[in-house]
Design a protein around this motif. Structure first.
Motif, PDB file in Angstrom:
ATOM      1  N   GLY A   1       0.793  -1.231   0.000  1.00  0.00           N
ATOM      2  CA  GLY A   1       0.000   0.000   0.000  1.00  0.00           C
ATOM      3  C   GLY A   1       0.821   1.274   0.000  1.00  0.00           C
ATOM      4  O   GLY A   1       0.397   2.270  -0.569  1.00  0.00           O
TER       5      GLY A   1
ATOM      6  N   ASP B   1       9.788  -7.258  -2.085  1.00  0.00           N
ATOM      7  CA  ASP B   1       9.281  -5.892  -2.271  1.00  0.00           C
ATOM      8  C   ASP B   1       8.857  -5.333  -0.918  1.00  0.00           C
ATOM      9  O   ASP B   1       7.963  -5.877  -0.271  1.00  0.00           O
TER      10      ASP B   1
ATOM     11  N   SER C   1      11.905   3.795  -1.982  1.00  0.00           N
ATOM     12  CA  SER C   1      12.486   4.944  -1.278  1.00  0.00           C
ATOM     13  C   SER C   1      14.007   4.868  -1.232  1.00  0.00           C
ATOM     14  O   SER C   1      14.672   5.908  -1.289  1.00  0.00           O
TER      15      SER C   1
HETATM   16  C1  DX5 Z   1       4.332  -1.206  -1.531  1.00  0.00           C
HETATM   17  C2  DX5 Z   1       4.824  -1.372  -2.933  1.00  0.00           C
HETATM   18  C3  DX5 Z   1       6.282  -1.268  -3.058  1.00  0.00           C
HETATM   19  C4  DX5 Z   1       6.878   0.044  -2.603  1.00  0.00           C
HETATM   20  C5  DX5 Z   1       8.175  -0.288  -1.965  1.00  0.00           C
HETATM   21  O1  DX5 Z   1       3.018  -1.576  -1.456  1.00  0.00           O
HETATM   22  O2  DX5 Z   1       4.438  -2.631  -3.437  1.00  0.00           O
HETATM   23  O3  DX5 Z   1       6.704  -1.592  -4.381  1.00  0.00           O
HETATM   24  O4  DX5 Z   1       7.097   0.974  -3.620  1.00  0.00           O
HETATM   25  O5  DX5 Z   1       8.713   0.870  -1.427  1.00  0.00           O
HETATM   26  P1  DX5 Z   1       9.975   0.842  -0.475  1.00  0.00           P
HETATM   27  O6  DX5 Z   1      11.102   0.224  -1.243  1.00  0.00           O
HETATM   28  O7  DX5 Z   1      10.174   2.263  -0.138  1.00  0.00           O
HETATM   29  O8  DX5 Z   1       9.599  -0.011   0.719  1.00  0.00           O
END
Ligand code: DX5
Ligand code: ZN
Length: 247
Positions: A174, A203, A226
């Motif tokens: 999310g 992820d 991020s």
């Molecule tokens: C979260 C998404 C991710 C997100 C990861 O629901 O599926 O792909 O962009 O972001 P980071 O790497 O910042 O945790």
């Protein structure tokens, strides 16, 4: 082990400059681009749909072979994933990665304009459909979902119904910028033990401080939002992530 794939999520980029974010990420040494599609129902947030993916496509050269550089990896955090697959194929998606949890509670409508049918969508029928559309198929599981739901899908003898990639979420989907859940890594270990050649994607919360654990468990497709788009030197972060997986 399958090749290392560094796959930045543009969720943490400036949405007013998404084309530039995609071009930048490729210039920084990425392999794929991870496009987070959220519908406000499957997850408590909304992002973008097929029309935006179609507008981004000309900014990144199509992969020359399946899984090659420039792959658009669409992470479908949506209900009714079967309904939207053809629109994303038409927009230029290469990998259509749906959530197991959405597929098992879903109808089998195959177009945005279809009326709901009483037919059930299943993970295997959806994988078959994605392959028939010419895309690669990924299947994602949330932290609360057991890896055991995947064995019957991965073990089935029918190539066309087998996924090309499994995505193990290491945060609750999310939002970007959440804390990495190391509790999810045993799923990766179990998958890698059984499937030496499977693309296993992680992820959520991947960064310099968490990549070693994920790599050790056996992940080869690394999403980072991020950590890449928030970095002073994103190219450097990408090469650190890559070296951690390859060492
Ligand atoms: C979260 C998404 C991710 C997100 C990861 O629901 O599926 O792909 O962009 O972001 P980071 O790497 O910042 O945790
Ligand atoms: Zn994602």
């Amino acid at each position: 082990a399958p090749p290392t794939i560094i796959n930045p999520s543009v969720l943490s980029a400036d949405f007013a400059e998404l084309g530039k974010a995609c071009r930048d990420a490729m210039d920084w040494g990425s392999n794929w681009l991870h496009l987070d599609v959220m519908d406000g129902f499957f997850v408590p947030n909304m992002t973008f749909g097929a029309s935006v993916v179609g507008k981004l496509r000309p900014h990144v050269e199509r992969p020359k072979e399946k899984g090659g550089n420039g792959t658009f990896d669409c992470h479908m955090m949506i209900m009714e994933p079967m309904r939207w697959a053809s629109s994303f194929r038409d927009a230029g998606a290469d990998m259509y990665c749906f959530h197991y949890e959405a597929a098992i509670s879903s109808v089998a409508a195959k177009q945005p304009t279809d009326k709901d049918t009483t037919e059930k969508c299943t993970p295997k029928s959806l994988i078959r459909y994605i392959h028939e559309l010419g895309m690669q198929a990924g299947i994602a599981i949330k932290p609360e979902t057991s890896v055991d739901v995947l064995w019957g899908i991965l073990d089935n003898g029918n190539d066309i119904e087998r996924p090309d990639m499994v995505l193990v979420m290491t945060v609750h989907p999310g939002f970007g910028g959440q804390k990495f859940m190391a509790s999810e890594l045993p799923k990766v270990t179990a998958l890698r033990q059984k499937y030496p050649n499977l693309n296993i994607e992680v992820d959520g919360g991947l960064a310099e401080g968490t990549i070693d654990q994920a790599a050790e468990a056996g992940a080869n497709v690394i999403v980072a939002g991020s950590a890449v788009f928030g970095a002073k030197d994103p190219a450097q972060v990408i090469s650190v992530l890559r070296e951690a997986v390859e060492k």
